[in-house]
Enzyme design. Structure first.
Site, PDB file in Angstrom:
ATOM      1  N   HIS A   1       0.832  -1.207   0.000  1.00 58.73           N
ATOM      2  CA  HIS A   1       0.000   0.000   0.000  1.00 58.73           C
ATOM      3  C   HIS A   1       0.867   1.258   0.000  1.00 58.73           C
ATOM      4  O   HIS A   1       0.598   2.224  -0.726  1.00 58.73           O
ATOM      5  CB  HIS A   1      -0.872   0.071   1.264  1.00 58.73           C
TER       6      HIS A   1
ATOM      7  N   LYS B   1     -18.896  -5.854   8.980  1.00 56.43           N
ATOM      8  CA  LYS B   1     -17.682  -6.627   8.721  1.00 56.43           C
ATOM      9  C   LYS B   1     -16.764  -6.586   9.935  1.00 56.43           C
ATOM     10  O   LYS B   1     -16.691  -5.579  10.632  1.00 56.43           O
ATOM     11  CB  LYS B   1     -16.963  -6.017   7.506  1.00 56.43           C
TER      12      LYS B   1
ATOM     13  N   ARG C   1      -1.831  -5.930  -8.125  1.00 53.14           N
ATOM     14  CA  ARG C   1      -0.767  -6.914  -7.932  1.00 53.14           C
ATOM     15  C   ARG C   1      -0.618  -7.800  -9.150  1.00 53.14           C
ATOM     16  O   ARG C   1       0.468  -8.190  -9.533  1.00 53.14           O
ATOM     17  CB  ARG C   1      -1.072  -7.800  -6.716  1.00 53.14           C
TER      18      ARG C   1
ATOM     19  N   SER D   1      -3.138  -7.812   3.099  1.00 50.74           N
ATOM     20  CA  SER D   1      -3.347  -7.696   4.542  1.00 50.74           C
ATOM     21  C   SER D   1      -3.812  -9.019   5.130  1.00 50.74           C
ATOM     22  O   SER D   1      -3.426  -9.378   6.249  1.00 50.74           O
ATOM     23  CB  SER D   1      -4.381  -6.604   4.838  1.00 50.74           C
TER      24      SER D   1
END
Ligand code: ADP
Length: 162
Positions: A17, A42, A92, A129
């Site tokens: 990031h 969440k 990515r 993450s």
């Protein structure tokens, strides 16, 4: 270009990031708003306030980065309300692109907000993450992938096993 919004969970922020956002500040003359996702439905490993503080600390040295919580709601509306010309996403690999492309079209249709993709540096291509959380919660050393502020935070607040 002007102002961009870079949304994400940042649970936690990692070097992939940091690399994308740092590069983006050289492109967007009015800077980058890092929008830290908040969704009561969440479960995050690190509470919102701490994620916001960590991202702020990580970029405290860099002009042009501001950090805001991103409440549940349309990202396109958030971007428009801040006067952002673009949503910024790091890629990515092709899987990231396939996931992101329909959202980019939808956000353009919803609010006229473009999405700008930056190809992540391959040296961070294996970082997410979720993988960092998994390895860290099992006792693995993930310090090489994290900014110092996050290393310190996780040393003081170890992640529970998933
Ligand atoms: P993660 O996918 O690591 O859980 P987020 O959901 O917080 O992270 O993602 C925020 C943004 O950062 C997304 O645009 C995502 O594609 C991008 N990103 C995440 N990891 C990397 C990386 N290693 N290299 C480039 N971009 C990344």
């Amino acid at each position: 270009m002007t102002l961009a919004v870079c949304p994400g969970s940042f649970d936690p922020i990692h070097n992939g990031h940091v690399e994308i956002i740092t590069r983006a500040t050289k492109i967007f003359s009015e800077g980058v708003i890092v929008a830290v996702a908040h969704n009561p439905q969440k479960k995050f490993s690190i509470p919102l306030q701490e994620r916001v503080e960590l991202v702020s600390e990580v970029f405290s040295w860099l002009d042009g980065v501001t950090v805001e919580p991103l409440e549940t709601g349309l990202l396109a509306e958030f971007a428009r309300s801040r006067g952002a010309a673009a949503i910024l996403k790091g890629l990515r690999d092709e899987k990231d692109f396939l996931y992101e492309a329909p959202m980019a079209t939808m956000n353009r249709n919803l609010a006229g907000v473009e999405t700008v993709f930056l190809a992540g540096d391959p040296k961070h291509g294996h970082l997410s993450s979720s993988l960092i959380r998994e390895v860290a919660s099992l006792g693995g050393d993930v310090d090489d992938y994290l900014p110092r502020a996050v290393q310190r935070h996780l040393a003081q607040h170890p992640l529970a096993r998933a």
